[in-house]
Design an enzyme around this catalytic site. Structure first.
Site, PDB file in Angstrom:
ATOM      1  N   ARG A 104     -81.619  41.828  -4.749  1.00 32.47           N
ATOM      2  CA  ARG A 104     -80.704  41.144  -3.840  1.00 32.47           C
ATOM      3  C   ARG A 104     -80.264  42.089  -2.758  1.00 32.47           C
ATOM      4  O   ARG A 104     -79.712  43.145  -3.037  1.00 32.47           O
ATOM      5  CB  ARG A 104     -79.479  40.651  -4.619  1.00 32.47           C
ATOM      6  CG  ARG A 104     -79.438  39.165  -4.676  1.00 32.47           C
ATOM      7  CD  ARG A 104     -78.246  38.584  -5.351  1.00 32.47           C
ATOM      8  NE  ARG A 104     -77.349  39.482  -6.040  1.00 32.47           N
ATOM      9  CZ  ARG A 104     -76.088  39.188  -6.275  1.00 32.47           C
ATOM     10  NH1 ARG A 104     -75.593  38.059  -5.841  1.00 32.47           N
ATOM     11  NH2 ARG A 104     -75.318  40.018  -6.939  1.00 32.47           N
ATOM     12  N   THR A 108     -76.984  40.659   2.826  1.00 35.34           N
ATOM     13  CA  THR A 108     -77.215  39.232   3.070  1.00 35.34           C
ATOM     14  C   THR A 108     -77.161  38.401   1.792  1.00 35.34           C
ATOM     15  O   THR A 108     -77.085  37.173   1.852  1.00 35.34           O
ATOM     16  CB  THR A 108     -78.605  39.023   3.692  1.00 35.34           C
ATOM     17  OG1 THR A 108     -79.589  39.463   2.738  1.00 35.34           O
ATOM     18  CG2 THR A 108     -78.770  39.830   4.975  1.00 35.34           C
ATOM     19  N   ASP A 203     -72.672  43.027 -14.031  1.00 33.94           N
ATOM     20  CA  ASP A 203     -74.075  43.174 -13.626  1.00 33.94           C
ATOM     21  C   ASP A 203     -74.937  43.247 -14.886  1.00 33.94           C
ATOM     22  O   ASP A 203     -74.917  44.249 -15.608  1.00 33.94           O
ATOM     23  CB  ASP A 203     -74.251  44.447 -12.786  1.00 33.94           C
ATOM     24  CG  ASP A 203     -75.655  44.517 -12.201  1.00 33.94           C
ATOM     25  OD1 ASP A 203     -76.638  44.439 -12.977  1.00 33.94           O
ATOM     26  OD2 ASP A 203     -75.788  44.640 -10.970  1.00 33.94           O
ATOM     27  N   ASP A 206     -77.436  46.270 -15.177  1.00 30.08           N
ATOM     28  CA  ASP A 206     -76.755  47.529 -15.476  1.00 30.08           C
ATOM     29  C   ASP A 206     -76.306  47.569 -16.930  1.00 30.08           C
ATOM     30  O   ASP A 206     -76.381  48.612 -17.593  1.00 30.08           O
ATOM     31  CB  ASP A 206     -75.536  47.717 -14.568  1.00 30.08           C
ATOM     32  CG  ASP A 206     -75.927  48.237 -13.192  1.00 30.08           C
ATOM     33  OD1 ASP A 206     -77.048  48.767 -13.049  1.00 30.08           O
ATOM     34  OD2 ASP A 206     -75.106  48.110 -12.254  1.00 30.08           O
TER      35      ASP A 206
END
Ligand code: URA
Length: 212
Positions: A104, A108, A203, A206
């Site tokens: 990602r 944006t 996340d 992670d």
């Protein structure tokens, strides 16, 4: 319109609470994520077609059932999707595994592809695209677009399976792929300004790989 299902089995809800907790270790996170993936795989495969097969039990000949229809493939969206593969494979060990890598863009929030490798007969298989987090939907849409347009996998032969979804991601994915079934373990409240699902679990990549 294809199916959208929140698989809210008590075991799934309980296990999801364990990994939502920010204090869950990476080991626990990985193990429990795979357990949830197994439970999701059980539900997602519920409507697989069956055929009759004649076998011989120790007692007698008998006509029984076995899975028929298309072979299957699991396509994790790298890297967090990898955390769901073992759970799926524990129930459908004959499935092939393809990989697609998207990241990602932090500015944006758009998905950018950096890797794709699929079984050669992917267009003849039913494909489970797995990614724990359905946030904006950008990665899932990009992965499914790649499979449909470059590898000729029909929408009705693809199923998206995630753990936690935001309404924004579900709506975007359903708009882009109305014929793809979507299964998730939870539908959360919303996305925050950084594109994280709230309450979410942080996340997922992670937390699986201990990179934070
Ligand atoms: N990806 C994640 O890993 N977590 C989120 O909350 C959103 C996207």
């Amino acid at each position: 319109m294809a199916k959208f299902q929140v698989v809210d089995h008590p075991l799934i809800q309980h296990k999801l609470t364990i990994i939502r907790d920010k204090n869950a270790s990476s080991k626990v996170f990985k193990e429990v994520l795979n357990e949830i993936a197994t439970l999701l795989a059980y539900e997602v495969t519920r409507s697989l077609p069956l055929e009759d097969v004649e076998i011989e039990t120790p007692i007698t000949k008998s006509v029984q059932k076995r899975i028929a229809g298309k072979k299957q493939a699991i396509v994790p969206i790298l890297r967090a999707g990898l955390g769901m593969v073992d759970g799926f494979m524990s129930l459908i060990p004959a499935a092939r595994v393809g990989h697609i890598g998207m990241y990602r863009d932090p500015e944006t929030l758009e998905a950018v592809e950096y890797f794709a490798k699929f079984p050669v007969d992917i267009d003849e298989r039913h494909v489970y695209v797995v990614d724990p987090m359905l946030a904006t939907g950008a990665s899932a849409i990009a992965a499914l677009s790649q499979l449909e347009n470059k590898y000729n996998v029909k929408q009705e032969n693809m199923t998206f399976v995630g753990l936690v979804a935001a309404p924004e991601g579900v709506n975007a994915l359903r708009d882009a792929f109305p014929d793809v079934d979507i299964y998730v373990a939870a539908l959360d409240d919303h996305l925050n300004d950084h594109g994280y699902i709230v309450p979410g679990l942080g996340d997922a990549g992670d937390r699986i790989f201990g990179t934070k």
